[in-house]
Structures are given as C-alpha cells and as structure tokens.
Design an enzyme around this catalytic site. Sequence first.
Site, mmCIF file in Angstrom:
data_model
loop_
_atom_site.group_PDB
_atom_site.id
_atom_site.type_symbol
_atom_site.label_atom_id
_atom_site.label_comp_id
_atom_site.label_asym_id
_atom_site.label_seq_id
_atom_site.Cartn_x
_atom_site.Cartn_y
_atom_site.Cartn_z
ATOM 1 C CG LEU A 239 7.436 -36.381 36.461
ATOM 2 C CD1 LEU A 239 6.808 -36.550 37.837
ATOM 3 C CD2 LEU A 239 8.224 -37.628 36.095
ATOM 4 C CG ASP A 240 4.915 -38.554 29.878
ATOM 5 O OD1 ASP A 240 5.590 -37.618 29.444
ATOM 6 O OD2 ASP A 240 5.065 -39.735 29.530
ATOM 7 N NE ARG A 241 -4.212 -34.566 31.513
ATOM 8 C CZ ARG A 241 -5.219 -34.075 30.825
ATOM 9 N NH1 ARG A 241 -5.083 -33.801 29.551
ATOM 10 N NH2 ARG A 241 -6.384 -33.845 31.402
ATOM 11 C CG ASN A 242 -2.048 -40.032 31.742
ATOM 12 O OD1 ASN A 242 -2.871 -39.373 32.361
ATOM 13 N ND2 ASN A 242 -2.190 -40.324 30.463
ATOM 14 C CB THR A 243 4.404 -39.904 34.612
ATOM 15 O OG1 THR A 243 4.415 -40.577 33.351
ATOM 16 C CG2 THR A 243 5.495 -40.477 35.482
#
Length: 233
Positions: free
Chosen positions: A101-105
């Site tokens: 998962l992306d850092r901001n997800t």
Amino acid sequence: MRLNRYIANAGICSRREADDLIAAGQISVNGKVITEMGHKVLPVDVVKYGKKALNPEKLVYVLINKPKDYITTTDDPEERKTVLDLIKGACFERIYPVGRLDRNTTGLLLMTNDGELAEKLTHPSGGIKKIYQAELDRAITNDDFEKLQHGLELEDGFIHPDEVGIVTPDAMVVGLEIHSGRNRIVRRMFEHLGYEVQKLDRTVFAGLDKKDLPRGKWRFLSEKEVVRLKYML
C-alpha cells in the site's frame, strides 16, 4: 537442525512420526531421498514430504489496518516508520507484507511468512479482489462516473473496475472493487479523469475486512480465514 525436528516444526507430524516418514523414504533433501536417522539440515536446504516443500517455521498470518505515513516494507534506509513498527512483538517469525500500500494509503494489509500463499495472492492470475474507498478533491460528475464504470485506457493499458459505487451523498467518496495489482492503479484512474485522491482506504482484501480492527491495530487470522484464503486459490 535434525531432520525429524525440521519436519515436526513444519507442522506435518510429531518427531516420532517424522522418523517413520524418513525410514519409509518419504522425505527428500535437495532432491535426494534421505532414510538415515539423525540427518542434519541447513536453513538453505529444500526439504520435501512427497512433492510438498516444508517450512520449518510456524506459518503466521497477521492482518493490519494500516494508518497513513507507514511504509509497506520491512526495512527503510531513511528510517521512516514501516509496517513492522505496527506489529512489534506480534511473533518471533519474520513476516513480510503481501503486496503493498502506498505510504498515504490506509487500510488492510496482510503479512505472513507463507511464501506460497503470498505469491498466489499477489500474482495477476489469482484475480484477488480488493475494495477501496477514494475520497476526492471534488464531487465526481455523472459523466466521469460512467467513464469509470466502463473502464479507462491508461498509459500501461486498459483497466476496468469490477464494481463502482458512490459512497456519500455529496459524491466525493467513491468505492471501487478491483482485482488489478498494478502500481498506484486507483489513484491513477482518478488522476486520468482530472481528480486528486485526498484519502484512499482499502476496506476489503481477498475477502478479509476491517470489522473490529481499528486503524493502526492488527490481529492474527483465524484458522477458518486461512483455510478460506488457501481454498479460494
């Protein structure tokens, strides 16, 4: 490690029963059948019971509800927070994220040392379904919603969500069910239509959901959930 202990640790049977399997010629090490008692194996050796490769560690399955600002990796040279920080003390075994998962997800992330299952869950042929909720910088128009439903041609090929729905009355939160594992796929779909995703949350992964799992917390999968995951594949 003695071979009978290795087999017992893999959860196949007791050490005494492992000795019987060895004597019966059912165990191979690096492709060679071993029948001698007391044979020792190294961590790099491939031990098989018939055609099944054995893992000497107990298999562990941990589900995390990932918060923002955590990196989906087991190590970060820049010393940013990683998902391993969220599960400190959960188990002795070394476990890894399944996919990323992306850092901001935010949202669901599975971690395990079951390499076979992890590979199946991340391989495109598995068609594992994921459900996301995307909060946009403005309400999605009917026209763009229809485009999303019919699929979009992105720079790396066509993408068609399995299901699309509007979650909030103001049409600023959109839900998508998707099985693609392509990088940043949900964010890129909205960017293609001219929207910026303010928040992105994975609410369902491979049939697992966030029920009773607050943000930043983790839990072990139940035996029933593990069986279902393996059966699903």
